[in-house]
Design a protein around this motif. Sequence first.
Motif, PDB file in Angstrom:
ATOM      1  N   LEU A 114       0.719  -1.379   0.037  1.00  0.00           N
ATOM      2  CA  LEU A 114      -0.490   0.017   0.145  1.00  0.00           C
ATOM      3  C   LEU A 114       0.991   1.225  -0.022  1.00  0.00           C
ATOM      4  O   LEU A 114       0.297   2.730  -0.461  1.00  0.00           O
ATOM      5  N   LEU A 115       2.321   1.334   0.614  1.00  0.00           N
ATOM      6  CA  LEU A 115       2.726   2.653   0.498  1.00  0.00           C
ATOM      7  C   LEU A 115       3.614   2.140  -1.137  1.00  0.00           C
ATOM      8  O   LEU A 115       3.991   3.583  -1.294  1.00  0.00           O
ATOM      9  N   LEU A 116       3.722   1.539  -1.174  1.00  0.00           N
ATOM     10  CA  LEU A 116       4.435   1.737  -2.628  1.00  0.00           C
ATOM     11  C   LEU A 116       3.176   2.196  -3.749  1.00  0.00           C
ATOM     12  O   LEU A 116       3.085   2.844  -4.501  1.00  0.00           O
ATOM     13  N   LEU A 117       2.379   1.538  -3.193  1.00  0.00           N
ATOM     14  CA  LEU A 117       1.401   2.409  -4.424  1.00  0.00           C
ATOM     15  C   LEU A 117       0.965   3.241  -4.096  1.00  0.00           C
ATOM     16  O   LEU A 117       0.608   4.890  -4.781  1.00  0.00           O
ATOM     17  N   ILE A 118       0.894   4.197  -2.651  1.00  0.00           N
ATOM     18  CA  ILE A 118       0.828   6.029  -2.507  1.00  0.00           C
ATOM     19  C   ILE A 118       1.991   6.852  -3.172  1.00  0.00           C
ATOM     20  O   ILE A 118       2.310   7.999  -3.387  1.00  0.00           O
ATOM     21  N   ALA A 119       3.334   5.587  -2.593  1.00  0.00           N
ATOM     22  CA  ALA A 119       4.304   6.570  -3.213  1.00  0.00           C
ATOM     23  C   ALA A 119       5.041   6.854  -5.073  1.00  0.00           C
ATOM     24  O   ALA A 119       5.706   7.529  -5.335  1.00  0.00           O
ATOM     25  N   THR A 120       3.698   5.936  -5.409  1.00  0.00           N
ATOM     26  CA  THR A 120       4.326   6.412  -6.745  1.00  0.00           C
ATOM     27  C   THR A 120       3.518   7.071  -7.396  1.00  0.00           C
ATOM     28  O   THR A 120       4.668   8.091  -8.645  1.00  0.00           O
ATOM     29  N   PRO A 121       2.437   7.806  -7.111  1.00  0.00           N
ATOM     30  CA  PRO A 121       2.405   9.309  -7.784  1.00  0.00           C
ATOM     31  C   PRO A 121       3.133  10.275  -7.549  1.00  0.00           C
ATOM     32  O   PRO A 121       4.023  11.261  -8.370  1.00  0.00           O
ATOM     33  N   ILE A 122       3.739  10.348  -6.144  1.00  0.00           N
ATOM     34  CA  ILE A 122       4.431  11.028  -5.057  1.00  0.00           C
ATOM     35  C   ILE A 122       6.164  11.185  -5.997  1.00  0.00           C
ATOM     36  O   ILE A 122       6.516  11.803  -6.308  1.00  0.00           O
ATOM     37  N   VAL A 123       6.068  10.170  -6.471  1.00  0.00           N
ATOM     38  CA  VAL A 123       7.351   9.344  -7.739  1.00  0.00           C
ATOM     39  C   VAL A 123       7.167  10.515  -9.433  1.00  0.00           C
ATOM     40  O   VAL A 123       8.381  11.441  -9.277  1.00  0.00           O
ATOM     41  N   ARG A 124       6.326  10.637  -9.518  1.00  0.00           N
ATOM     42  CA  ARG A 124       5.728  11.039 -10.849  1.00  0.00           C
ATOM     43  C   ARG A 124       5.729  12.526 -10.182  1.00  0.00           C
ATOM     44  O   ARG A 124       6.666  13.220 -11.608  1.00  0.00           O
ATOM     45  N   VAL A 125       5.446  12.914  -9.427  1.00  0.00           N
ATOM     46  CA  VAL A 125       5.221  14.344  -9.487  1.00  0.00           C
ATOM     47  C   VAL A 125       6.769  14.880  -9.298  1.00  0.00           C
ATOM     48  O   VAL A 125       7.174  16.238  -9.542  1.00  0.00           O
ATOM     49  N   LEU A 126       7.690  14.217  -7.806  1.00  0.00           N
ATOM     50  CA  LEU A 126       8.789  14.549  -8.040  1.00  0.00           C
ATOM     51  C   LEU A 126      10.090  14.683  -9.254  1.00  0.00           C
ATOM     52  O   LEU A 126      10.626  15.290 -10.009  1.00  0.00           O
TER      53      LEU A 126
END
Length: 160
Positions: A114-126
């Motif tokens: 679930l953390l990986l799922l949440i981190a995916t769009p965060i990395v995209r924005v980064l």
Amino acid sequence: MMQQEDPSDIEQLEQPPSTVAQMLNDCGIDADENLMKTPTEQQLANLLSNLLKYGVLIASAVVLVGGILYLIRHGAEPAGYGVFRGEPSEFRSPVGVLSAVLLGSRRGIIQLGLLLLIATPIVRVLISLVAFVLRREFIYAIVTFLVLASLIYSLVGAYY
């Protein structure tokens, strides 16, 4: 009595349809100039697309593996819905989730997915932020930074 069709309508149907480019040119819009992407823009779009696609697939696979391992161990236990039990304290922060995974917790593996799922769009924005800064598009960089700050705050801000 059968009504005969107007020959002008039949002639119009027999003509090949105009293409989108022809319609845009008729309207005075240059389709080639406005819709072309530079090679770096196309590479960035492909990178972001693949990041989202594979990020979701990897996160789903981790959750699936954790769920299967959890059900193998706890699948036969009866569910106790009479008493509410919140999340254990180890799962309330990303650091706690990682330490639970390292200890072999099956619920920790699910939480990691679930953390990986949440981190995916965060990395995209980064990545988008870095691209905007490198291209010197500072208005977009500022807006993207604000989005990134709100995403990071929503992820870790509630834990501290």
